[in-house]
Scaffold this active site. Structure first.
Site, mmCIF file in Angstrom:
data_model
loop_
_atom_site.group_PDB
_atom_site.id
_atom_site.type_symbol
_atom_site.label_atom_id
_atom_site.label_comp_id
_atom_site.label_asym_id
_atom_site.label_seq_id
_atom_site.Cartn_x
_atom_site.Cartn_y
_atom_site.Cartn_z
ATOM 1 N N SER A 294 21.911 60.823 75.478
ATOM 2 C CA SER A 294 23.208 61.499 75.505
ATOM 3 C C SER A 294 24.364 60.553 75.185
ATOM 4 C CB SER A 294 23.386 62.183 76.863
ATOM 5 O OG SER A 294 24.460 63.080 76.843
ATOM 6 N N ASP A 305 26.651 53.471 62.800
ATOM 7 C CA ASP A 305 27.171 54.066 61.567
ATOM 8 C C ASP A 305 28.328 53.265 60.982
ATOM 9 O OD1 ASP A 305 25.305 56.017 61.717
ATOM 10 O OD2 ASP A 305 26.691 57.694 61.997
ATOM 11 N N LYS A 319 18.815 63.288 73.016
ATOM 12 C CA LYS A 319 19.580 64.411 73.579
ATOM 13 C C LYS A 319 20.918 64.493 72.852
ATOM 14 C CE LYS A 319 21.629 66.302 77.803
ATOM 15 N NZ LYS A 319 23.027 66.303 77.284
#
Length: 446
Positions: A294, A305, A319
Site C-alpha cells: 500500500s 519512476d 495492494k
C-alpha cells in the site's frame, strides 16, 4: 450500535425497495429486480430469526449481512462496528492495543502481511507470509477477517495461542502475550560511519515528523557527513495516504507522486511534490520485500519512476487500492470501502503485481566461514619473512567498539549493539550500493 425492532426488520426490504423505485437512476426493470432481491432478503431474514436452531439477535444478523456484502467485493472493504471503528482511529494516531500484527484473509486463513517492529508478534517470531490457522485451538476457517482480528484482541498481559502454518516447516503453535502497542514509525541510525539508515515501519500521523527528525539527527551524528541514505520499507504494511505522499515529497525535487482514480473519472486526483529535496539529492536506496504494501508501494513506485532511488530487495505485496472511511455517526460505526486505485507517476497500477525492484536481492544469512585455502606460512619448515617485526601477525583488537547507532542518543534508532549490515544481507548490499554511487559521483565531479 444498530438497533432494529421486529416491525422495522420485516419492512427493511420494502422500505429500501420503495426508495429505489422512487429515486433510483436505474431503469424500471432493474428497479423491479432490486425490489425482488430486497424482498427475498427480508423473507430469509425473518425465517432465520424465527426458525434458526439457536436464538440470534436482529443486530447480529444485520451486521453479518453487511459484512458478507462487503467481503464479496474485495478483501479490504468492511463494516466497522463501534469497537473496531475506535480501534482504527487509534491505529492511525500511532497507539493501539493487541498483538502488533498486520493481517489479511487468504484461502480461508488469516495471512500475516507483517509483524510490526518491537511488538509481541514480532518478538514471538511471526513472519510475513505465515498463515494463522487456529486461535486458542479454534480453527479460523469460517471466520471473517474482522472476527479473527477481534479474537486476537484482548487485555494487556493476556496470552493467546496461535496455530501457525509456515512454508517449509511443520505446523506449530506460538504463545503471544497481548500488550499495548505503541508504534514508533520511524527509526534511524548511522550505518558504517557515513550512510544514513532510516526505517519506516508504517505510515501514521507520526511518520513525517519522525522522518524530518531522522534526517536532521543523522546529519548531526555523522562525523564526516552523510554520503547517502537507505530507506527501509520492508514489512511496512502501509497506512495513511497523505503520509506516503509527504514522505515521497521529502526526497523529490518536483513532479507527480501518485494519482488516484475511481469509478468516476471526474473524481481523479493527482498529488505532486513541492519544490525542494530535504536530502539535497544524495544517493538513495529503498529496500522492499513481500511485506511492503500500500503506502510503502506508493513511496517506492514514486521514487523509482522519477529515478530518484534504486529499489533493492524482493517484489512488494501488490495492494494498489485506496480505502475511504465513511463515518456512520448514528450507529457510532464506520464503513471502510475501496473507492479508488492508485497509479505511480508513470501510470503503473501495482494492484496484484507489486513493485519489482531494480536489483533483486533475496534475504540471506551472513556467516563467517573458515578459509579452505592454505598459505605459505602454513607449510612445514616454511622460511620466515626476514623483514617482519611480528606486528603483522598481531590479532585485531577484539574489544573494538563496532556500534554505530549512537548509543548515547536519547532515542536510539535501533537497539542492536552491532552493525545491522553485518547481520542483514539485503541491508549490506544497499549500504554498499549507496557508497558505490557516492564514489562514482565524486569521481565524475573531478
Amino acid at each position: 450500535m444498530m438497533k432494529f425492532g421486529r416491525a422495522t426488520a420485516l419492512k427493511i426490504g420494502a422500505a429500501v425497495g420503495l426508495s429505489v423505485l422512487l429515486h433510483g437512476p436505474a431503469a424500471f426493470a432493474d428497479e423491479q429486480e432490486t425490489f425482488k432481491s430486497l424482498d427475498l432478503f427480508s423473507k430469509v431474514f425473518e425465517q432465520v430469526r424465527e426458525n434458526y436452531v439457536e436464538e440470534v439477535s436482529e443486530e447480529q444478523l444485520i451486521e453479518a449481512a453487511i459484512q458478507g456484502m462487503l467481503r464479496s467485493l474485495d478483501p479490504h472493504s468492511s463494516y466497522l462496528p463501534a469497537k473496531d471503528y475506535d480501534a482504527m482511529r487509534t491505529d492511525t494516531r500511532g497507539e493501539f492495543g493487541g498483538l502488533g500484527i498486520e493481517v489479511t484473509m487468504e484461502n480461508g486463513f488469516v495471512k500475516v502481511v507483517t509483524p510490526i517492529d518491537d511488538t509481541p508478534a514480532y518478538r514471538a517470531g511471526l513472519k510475513a507470509g505465515d498463515y494463522i490457522t487456529h486461535l486458542d485451538g479454534e480453527s479460523v476457517q469460517g471466520m471473517s477477517l474482522d472476527e479473527a482480528v477481534e479474537k486476537m484482541r484482548g487485555g494487556v498481559g493476556e496470552d493467546i495461542v496461535l496455530g501457525i502454518a509456515r512454508k517449509g516447516a511443520e505446523p506449530f503453535e506460538v504463545t503471544v502475550t497481548r500488550d499495548k502497542i505503541k508504534i514508533r514509525s520511524v527509526r534511524y541510525r548511522v550505518e558504517g560511519g557515513n550512510v544514513g539508515y532510516i526505517r519506516i515501519s508504517r505510515f501514521n500521523e507520526q511518520t513525517q515528523p519522525g522522518l524530518d527528525k531522522a534526517i536532521r539527527r543523522l546529519n548531526e551524528k555523522a562525523e564526516d557527513g552523510i554520503v547517502g541514505y537507505v530507506l527501509d520499507l520492508r514489512n511496512n504494511p502501509g497506512g495513511l495516504l497523505d503520509q506516503a505522499i509527504s514522505v515521497s515529497d521529502t526526497f523529490l525535487e518536483r513532479g507527480l507522486v501518485v494519482s488516484t482514480r475511481g469509478r468516476d473519472n471526474a473524481n481523479a486526483q493527482d498529488f505532486r511534490a513541492r519544490p525542494g529535496d530535504a536530502t539535497d539529492g544524495l544517493p538513495l536506496v529503498v529496500l522492499i520485500n513481500g511485506g511492503s504494501a500500500s503506502a510503502s508501494e506508493i513511496v517506492a513506485g514514486a521514487l523509482q519512476d522519477h529515478g530518484r532511488a534504486i529499489i533493492v530487495g524482493e517484489p512488494s505485496f501488490g495492494k494498489g487500492s485506496v480505502q475511504t472511511i465513511f463515518p456512520l455517526p448514528q450507529f457510532n460505526a464506520g464503513l471502510k470501502l475501496t473507492t479508488q486505485r492508485y497509479y505511480t507517476p508513470s501510470g503503473r497500477s501495482i494492484q496484484a503485481k507489486g513493485i519489482v525492484p531494480d536489483i533483486m536481492v533475496q534475504q540471506a544469512k551472513l556467516e563467517k566461514v573458515e578459509s579452505r585455502f592454505r598459505h605459505e606460512a602454513d607449510l612445514r619448515n616454511a622460511l620466515t619473512n626476514d623483514q617482519s617485526g611480528g606486528a603483522d601477525t598481531a590479532p585485531a583488537d577484539e574489544g573494538a567498539d563496532t556500534t554505530t547507532n549512537g548509543a548515547g542518543d536519547e532515542e536510539p534508532a535501533i537497539d542492536n549493539s552491532t552493525d545491522l549490515a553485518q547481520q542483514d544481507y539485503q541491508l549490506s548490499r544497499a549500504v554498499d550500493l549507496v557508497r558505490a554511487i557516492s564514489l562514482y559521483r565524486g569521481m565524475s565531479d573531478q
